[in-house]
Design an enzyme around this catalytic site. Structure first.
Site, PDB file in Angstrom:
ATOM      1  N   TYR A 139       0.807  -1.234   0.119  1.00 46.01           N
ATOM      2  CA  TYR A 139      -0.102  -0.013   0.081  1.00 46.01           C
ATOM      3  C   TYR A 139       0.652   1.385  -0.112  1.00 46.01           C
ATOM      4  CZ  TYR A 139      -4.314  -2.703   0.639  1.00 46.01           C
ATOM      5  OH  TYR A 139      -5.162  -3.382   0.434  1.00 46.01           O
ATOM      6  N   LYS A 188       3.363 -14.184   5.780  1.00 49.11           N
ATOM      7  CA  LYS A 188       3.645 -14.973   4.665  1.00 49.11           C
ATOM      8  C   LYS A 188       5.197 -15.182   4.573  1.00 49.11           C
ATOM      9  CE  LYS A 188       1.773 -17.690   1.425  1.00 49.11           C
ATOM     10  NZ  LYS A 188       1.024 -18.739   1.623  1.00 49.11           N
ATOM     11  N   ASP A 221      -2.748 -17.613   5.063  1.00 45.20           N
ATOM     12  CA  ASP A 221      -4.026 -18.592   4.253  1.00 45.20           C
ATOM     13  C   ASP A 221      -4.379 -19.451   5.310  1.00 45.20           C
ATOM     14  OD1 ASP A 221      -1.324 -19.275   4.079  1.00 45.20           O
ATOM     15  OD2 ASP A 221      -1.342 -20.520   2.271  1.00 45.20           O
ATOM     16  N   ASP A 245      -6.310  -5.482   5.634  1.00 47.72           N
ATOM     17  CA  ASP A 245      -7.174  -5.079   4.992  1.00 47.72           C
ATOM     18  C   ASP A 245      -8.392  -6.139   4.557  1.00 47.72           C
ATOM     19  OD1 ASP A 245      -9.010  -3.501   3.615  1.00 47.72           O
ATOM     20  OD2 ASP A 245      -7.448  -2.905   1.892  1.00 47.72           O
TER      21      ASP A 245
END
Ligand code: NAD
Length: 351
Positions: A139, A188, A221, A245
């Site tokens: 972002y 991640k 995930d 988000d």
């Protein structure tokens, strides 16, 4: 000042009637903002509003989606309540929401999701606070096409140790202040070993300073799956901008949807409060929008400035009107409109 000391002193003294910049926003923004101000006043909140323009409306009328006067107002007041702002997808101006967070360095986006009695949802007993890093990651908006034919595009993910540390410290301080038991860091790092690895390493270091708060980490995930299988295993989640988000819309879904999900954007000495949802263009202007999320964001604002009684009254009023299917809005399976729902809250607070 150390990061933890500054985090704990963030809610310093405010005047008895703080001045707050007010952005009513685009789409359903004006409808839900008017309803929120009405309820806040009836709850006994003491705030002085300074209306300022931003978003699609400001772009159309003033030629600028984020006018200098709006920035100056927030610069001065250091507090704002903001309705949702529209962002054109693909081309057009950059998100004003992101620009505000970056301009005022509002690095912690705090999104509490707690089951509200009576609100239809698939789960009960959900009580999760998402702390989303708000200024870095993809972002940062550093992206470009690699050639004039736009055959490929690149985006740079920025993660810094300082940026990671301050938001993770915020999450731990928040947990300690609110008597919470555990912080889960979501990442991640198995694939994005440097960027996400830096966030994770920083989290492991910070966690050592908070032996009274539990800590674990989880890959994003797996988190998405576990959130919908066993949401009760989560307490405070801290994560990076993009994952935060996405996952905070998911957690909003666990408690009945975006209509009841509030948020605060917190920086050093500056805070902007807003609903998690957007401008809801599909229902704008119809008087049927659910104002609860912005109202609960205003409750967070009242708490932030130390007006706890008014905050408690307002939250109880919103919850009371949400319990009753007759007063709920359509997004929550009710038949009521914004005005009738707002009146029900005011009636509940008067009891
Ligand atoms: P959205 O959140 O506006 O709407 C998603 C769905 O939820 C729609 O069906 C909408 O009707 C419904 N919904 C949302 N809020 C509601 C409410 N209070 N009451 C009843 N129903 C509600 O998401 P979108 O359609 O993807 O985005 C629309 C615009 O909002 C875009 O321009 C986007 O960039 C912007 N946006 C702004 C913010 C913000 O200001 N913080 C956040 C998200 C999206």
């Amino acid at each position: 000042m150390s990061l933890s000391a500054s985090a704990s002193s963030r809610e310093s003294a405010f005047p008895s009637r703080p001045r707050v910049s007010l952005i009513e926003g685009d789409g359903i923004g004006p409808e839900i903002t008017a309803a929120t101000l009405h309820v806040l006043e009836a709850a006994g909140g003491h705030l002085e509003w300074e209306p300022v323009a931003a978003g699609m409306g400001a772009a159309a009328t003033l030629g600028d989606p984020l006018p200098a006067a709006t920035l100056a107002s927030i610069e001065q007041n250091r507090l704002a309540l903001k309705g949702p702002l529209g962002t054109p997808s693909g081309s057009g101006f950059r998100s004003v929401n992101v620009a505000l967070r970056q301009h005022f360095d509002l690095y912690a986006n705090v999104r509490p999701t707690r089951t509200i009695p009576g609100v239809p949802s698939r789960f009960t007993g959900v009580d999760i606070v998402m702390v989303r890093e708000n200024t870095e990651d993809l972002y940062a908006g550093i992206e470009h096409y690699i050639d004039p034919r736009r055959s490929a595009a690149e985006s740079i993910c920025i993660i810094t140790r300082v940026g990671s540390e301050r938001v993770i410290v915020y999450a731990f301080e928040y947990a300690r202040r609110l008597g919470r038991k555990k912080v889960t860091l979501v990442h991640k790092a198995n694939i994005l070993k440097m960027t996400n690895g830096l966030f994770l390493d920083t989290g492991r270091e910070v966690a050592k300073r908070y032996p009274d708060i539990g800590f674990d980490d989880m890959i994003v995930d797996a988190t998405a799956m576990k959130l919908v299988v066993a949401p009760e295993r989560f307490d405070v989640i801290v994560t990076m901008n993009l994952f935060g988000d996405i996952l905070s819309d998911l957690t909003a879904g666990l408690i009945g949807g975006l209509g009841v999900a509030p948020a605060a954007n917190i920086g050093e000495g500056c805070a902007i409060f807003e609903a998690v949802h957007g401008t809801a263009p599909d229902i704008a202007g119809q008087g049927i929008a659910n104002p609860s999320a912005l109202m609960l964001s205003a409750v967070m604002l009242l708490e932030h400035v130390g007006q706890r009684e008014a905050a408690a009254r307002m939250r109880a009023g919103v919850h009371a009107a949400l319990v009753d299917a007759a007063t709920r809005t359509g997004d929550l399976g009710g038949k009521s409109n914004t005005k009738a729902f707002t009146e029900a809250i005011v009636r509940a607070m008067a009891k």
